[in-house]
Design a protein around this motif. Structure first.
Motif, PDB file in Angstrom:
ATOM      1  N   ALA A 250     -27.964 -46.542  34.374  1.00 56.14           N
ATOM      2  CA  ALA A 250     -29.310 -46.787  33.858  1.00 56.14           C
ATOM      3  C   ALA A 250     -29.287 -47.888  32.812  1.00 56.14           C
ATOM      4  O   ALA A 250     -30.213 -48.672  32.683  1.00 56.14           O
ATOM      5  N   GLU A 251     -28.218 -47.948  32.045  1.00 56.18           N
ATOM      6  CA  GLU A 251     -28.097 -49.003  31.035  1.00 56.18           C
ATOM      7  C   GLU A 251     -26.741 -49.678  31.253  1.00 56.18           C
ATOM      8  O   GLU A 251     -25.798 -49.040  31.675  1.00 56.18           O
ATOM      9  N   ALA A 252     -26.642 -50.965  30.946  1.00 50.30           N
ATOM     10  CA  ALA A 252     -25.372 -51.684  31.140  1.00 50.30           C
ATOM     11  C   ALA A 252     -24.351 -51.136  30.148  1.00 50.30           C
ATOM     12  O   ALA A 252     -24.543 -51.233  28.944  1.00 50.30           O
ATOM     13  N   PRO A 253     -23.264 -50.523  30.626  1.00 45.66           N
ATOM     14  CA  PRO A 253     -22.311 -49.910  29.691  1.00 45.66           C
ATOM     15  C   PRO A 253     -21.365 -50.933  29.084  1.00 45.66           C
ATOM     16  O   PRO A 253     -21.086 -51.973  29.677  1.00 45.66           O
ATOM     17  N   TYR A 254     -20.865 -50.613  27.888  1.00 47.36           N
ATOM     18  CA  TYR A 254     -19.754 -51.356  27.301  1.00 47.36           C
ATOM     19  C   TYR A 254     -18.489 -50.716  27.841  1.00 47.36           C
ATOM     20  O   TYR A 254     -18.358 -49.487  27.878  1.00 47.36           O
ATOM     21  N   THR A 255     -17.525 -51.529  28.266  1.00 48.70           N
ATOM     22  CA  THR A 255     -16.355 -51.001  28.958  1.00 48.70           C
ATOM     23  C   THR A 255     -15.083 -51.387  28.224  1.00 48.70           C
ATOM     24  O   THR A 255     -14.899 -52.563  27.869  1.00 48.70           O
ATOM     25  N   TRP A 256     -14.217 -50.404  27.999  1.00 45.53           N
ATOM     26  CA  TRP A 256     -12.952 -50.616  27.275  1.00 45.53           C
ATOM     27  C   TRP A 256     -11.816 -50.065  28.140  1.00 45.53           C
ATOM     28  O   TRP A 256     -11.830 -48.889  28.517  1.00 45.53           O
ATOM     29  N   LEU A 257     -10.872 -50.918  28.476  1.00 40.05           N
ATOM     30  CA  LEU A 257      -9.756 -50.534  29.354  1.00 40.05           C
ATOM     31  C   LEU A 257      -8.450 -50.914  28.678  1.00 40.05           C
ATOM     32  O   LEU A 257      -8.294 -52.044  28.206  1.00 40.05           O
ATOM     33  N   ARG A 275     -18.512 -52.514  41.405  1.00 37.52           N
ATOM     34  CA  ARG A 275     -19.573 -51.758  40.719  1.00 37.52           C
ATOM     35  C   ARG A 275     -20.514 -52.655  39.933  1.00 37.52           C
ATOM     36  O   ARG A 275     -21.372 -52.170  39.188  1.00 37.52           O
ATOM     37  N   SER A 276     -20.305 -53.975  40.057  1.00 34.66           N
ATOM     38  CA  SER A 276     -21.206 -54.967  39.440  1.00 34.66           C
ATOM     39  C   SER A 276     -21.372 -54.797  37.935  1.00 34.66           C
ATOM     40  O   SER A 276     -22.448 -55.051  37.384  1.00 34.66           O
ATOM     41  N   ILE A 277     -20.300 -54.358  37.260  1.00 39.64           N
ATOM     42  CA  ILE A 277     -20.339 -54.326  35.794  1.00 39.64           C
ATOM     43  C   ILE A 277     -20.159 -55.769  35.306  1.00 39.64           C
ATOM     44  O   ILE A 277     -19.294 -56.491  35.801  1.00 39.64           O
ATOM     45  N   ASP A 278     -20.960 -56.153  34.334  1.00 41.76           N
ATOM     46  CA  ASP A 278     -20.882 -57.517  33.793  1.00 41.76           C
ATOM     47  C   ASP A 278     -19.506 -57.732  33.148  1.00 41.76           C
ATOM     48  O   ASP A 278     -19.147 -57.024  32.209  1.00 41.76           O
ATOM     49  N   ARG A 279     -18.768 -58.706  33.673  1.00 37.23           N
ATOM     50  CA  ARG A 279     -17.393 -58.907  33.177  1.00 37.23           C
ATOM     51  C   ARG A 279     -17.354 -59.213  31.683  1.00 37.23           C
ATOM     52  O   ARG A 279     -16.374 -58.935  31.016  1.00 37.23           O
ATOM     53  N   ARG A 280     -18.451 -59.755  31.148  1.00 36.84           N
ATOM     54  CA  ARG A 280     -18.466 -60.085  29.704  1.00 36.84           C
ATOM     55  C   ARG A 280     -18.545 -58.825  28.851  1.00 36.84           C
ATOM     56  O   ARG A 280     -18.285 -58.858  27.660  1.00 36.84           O
ATOM     57  N   ALA A 281     -18.900 -57.700  29.478  1.00 35.79           N
ATOM     58  CA  ALA A 281     -18.995 -56.437  28.721  1.00 35.79           C
ATOM     59  C   ALA A 281     -17.734 -55.601  28.886  1.00 35.79           C
ATOM     60  O   ALA A 281     -17.719 -54.423  28.535  1.00 35.79           O
ATOM     61  N   VAL A 282     -16.691 -56.204  29.459  1.00 33.72           N
ATOM     62  CA  VAL A 282     -15.447 -55.459  29.684  1.00 33.72           C
ATOM     63  C   VAL A 282     -14.376 -55.961  28.731  1.00 33.72           C
ATOM     64  O   VAL A 282     -13.991 -57.133  28.774  1.00 33.72           O
ATOM     65  N   ARG A 283     -13.893 -55.079  27.859  1.00 38.66           N
ATOM     66  CA  ARG A 283     -12.785 -55.413  26.957  1.00 38.66           C
ATOM     67  C   ARG A 283     -11.524 -54.799  27.549  1.00 38.66           C
ATOM     68  O   ARG A 283     -11.449 -53.578  27.707  1.00 38.66           O
ATOM     69  N   PHE A 284     -10.572 -55.600  27.929  1.00 37.01           N
ATOM     70  CA  PHE A 284      -9.396 -55.043  28.607  1.00 37.01           C
ATOM     71  C   PHE A 284      -8.119 -55.573  27.980  1.00 37.01           C
ATOM     72  O   PHE A 284      -8.037 -56.737  27.604  1.00 37.01           O
ATOM     73  N   THR A 285      -7.118 -54.700  27.864  1.00 34.58           N
ATOM     74  CA  THR A 285      -5.843 -55.097  27.265  1.00 34.58           C
ATOM     75  C   THR A 285      -4.694 -54.415  28.002  1.00 34.58           C
ATOM     76  O   THR A 285      -4.690 -53.192  28.149  1.00 34.58           O
ATOM     77  N   GLY A 286      -3.736 -55.220  28.460  1.00 32.17           N
ATOM     78  CA  GLY A 286      -2.494 -54.666  28.995  1.00 32.17           C
ATOM     79  C   GLY A 286      -1.606 -54.275  27.817  1.00 32.17           C
ATOM     80  O   GLY A 286      -1.187 -55.135  27.053  1.00 32.17           O
ATOM     81  N   TYR A 287      -1.349 -52.982  27.638  1.00 30.85           N
ATOM     82  CA  TYR A 287      -0.524 -52.521  26.514  1.00 30.85           C
ATOM     83  C   TYR A 287       0.966 -52.645  26.827  1.00 30.85           C
ATOM     84  O   TYR A 287       1.793 -52.686  25.938  1.00 30.85           O
ATOM     85  N   TRP A 288       1.305 -52.639  28.101  1.00 32.58           N
ATOM     86  CA  TRP A 288       2.698 -52.782  28.518  1.00 32.58           C
ATOM     87  C   TRP A 288       2.679 -53.103  30.001  1.00 32.58           C
ATOM     88  O   TRP A 288       1.611 -53.040  30.636  1.00 32.58           O
TER      89      TRP A 288
END
Ligand SMILES: Cc1cc2nc3c(=O)[nH]c(=O)nc-3n(C[C@H](O)[C@H](O)[C@H](O)COP(=O)(O)OP(=O)(O)OC[C@H]3O[C@@H](n4cnc5c(N)ncnc54)[C@H](O)[C@@H]3O)c2cc1C
Length: 315
Positions: A250-257, A275-288
């Motif tokens: 319903a609302e564009a989620p903020y995404t943390w991976l 799933r058409s999530i806006d890539r600019r709202a995705v914060r992603f980090t490879g920890y290892w």
């Protein structure tokens, strides 16, 4: 300050060196939290100036190598430490590793404490423990009084807090494996009531499904990994759990991976492409990364070969 720190979101125009400084951390106590987790609680006078920004605040630890008891650096001067550290001979150079500030607090008697939750991995046999994974090995042997060094936050607003949910975004999607569960737990503790959270947390053992405290309205799926699963199976298992789920659309989620780099990449690809999530709202980090020590990842970062964490980057 370190190659594992992304450079996309410096929050102010304060010079970077003012955000971080060296701290001496002394082990006060340890506590087993689950099958894979060991909490190490640190103290030390220098922590009076430590300012965690909370959420997924990370720091860089310098751990003694070999049989040394304490880690010492030849210089803690902001301009010269890195060269001095790199110039140390192999076998004497403290090992640098990234970890999360699970919690910082001041106790009733005025002692400053910091908790770090270490995943114990690669220590199943004496041979494996002697061979590698120095951070995990150090944590498994930590005793009261041992000292390590850290570069940590001196101001709460610093670029090692990656979780930056824009105001007004009410829904959050999260994926974390065990290395990022301490960060996810700290994020959940900070989210206000009414925030809708859909999260997938992947752990090696059923006993690693730790109790989490939050006021947010959470829907958490725990994924207990198959023993011995390879990189492709791990990623596929997580993506299939996401594929089966309804997302708060319903609302564009903020995404943390955050977690193992290959799985994080697969989850991001699924969310953005399927799933058409806006890539600019995705914060992603490879920890290892499976099969690579942090030295190898740092070497890639210095050589400019590390994948970008920039939300706008290509998949
Ligand atoms: C910003 C950030 C925050 C982090 N926070 C935490 C935290 O709070 N707690 C935590 O435990 N980790 C955390 N990590 C991950 C941690 O830095 C890595 O797992 C690191 O590689 C551990 O160092 P090591 O010396 O034990 O193993 P390394 O010497 O780096 O690696 C040796 C081998 O073990 C493998 N390996 C590394 N980690 C794991 C693992 N967890 N399980 C199985 N195999 C592994 C590597 O692929 C390699 O083959 C964080 C990483 C980042 C970038």
């Amino acid at each position: 300050m370190t190659a594992t720190t992304s450079g996309t979101d410096a929050p102010s125009d304060v010079p970077e060196t003012a955000h971080f400084r060296f701290f001496t951390l002394e082990v006060l106590r340890t506590r087993r939290l689950g099958h894979s987790f060991l909490r190490v609680t640190f103290g030390g006078e220098s922590l009076a100036d430590f300012r965690s920004g909370g959420y997924d605040q990370s720091l860089s630890l310098f751990l003694p190598c070999g049989d040394q008891e304490h880690a010492e650096l030849p210089s803690t001067d902001e301009d010269t430490w890195f060269g001095a550290w790199r110039a140390m001979p192999d076998g004497e150079r403290p090992v640098m590793r990234s970890y999360t500030v699970r919690e910082q607090r001041r106790t009733a008697d005025g002692t400053d404490e910091v908790d770090i939750d270490f995943v114990l991995h690669g220590t199943a046999t004496p041979a494996a423990s002697a061979a590698g994974s120095p951070a995990s090995r150090w944590a498994g042997r930590a005793v009261t009084g041992r000292r390590i060094m850290a570069i940590g936050p001196a101001v709460a607003e610093n670029k090692s807090v990656r979780f930056q949910r824009p105001e007004g975004v009410g829904a959050v999607l999260m994926y974390a494996d065990e290395t990022a569960l301490p960060a996810a737990a700290a994020i959940l503790e900070r989210l206000p009531a009414g925030t809708r959270v859909k999260a997938w947390f992947e752990v090696p053992h059923a006993d690693d499904r730790l109790g989490l405290h939050t006021l947010a309205d959470t829907d958490i799926t725990w994924i207990v990994r198959e023993k011995g699963a390879g990189a492709a199976e791990r990623a596929e298992r997580v993506v299939s759990e996401l594929r089966a789920a309804e997302l708060p659309t319903a609302e564009a989620p903020y995404t943390w991976l955050a977690g193992e780099a290959g799985t994080v990449r697969a989850v991001r690809r699924h969310l953005v492409q399927e799933r058409s999530i806006d890539r600019r709202a995705v914060r992603f980090t490879g920890y290892w990364r499976l099969g690579a020590s942090e030295e190898q990842l740092l070497a890639e970062a210095y050589a400019g070969k590390a994948p970008s964490e920039d939300p706008g980057s290509e998949l």
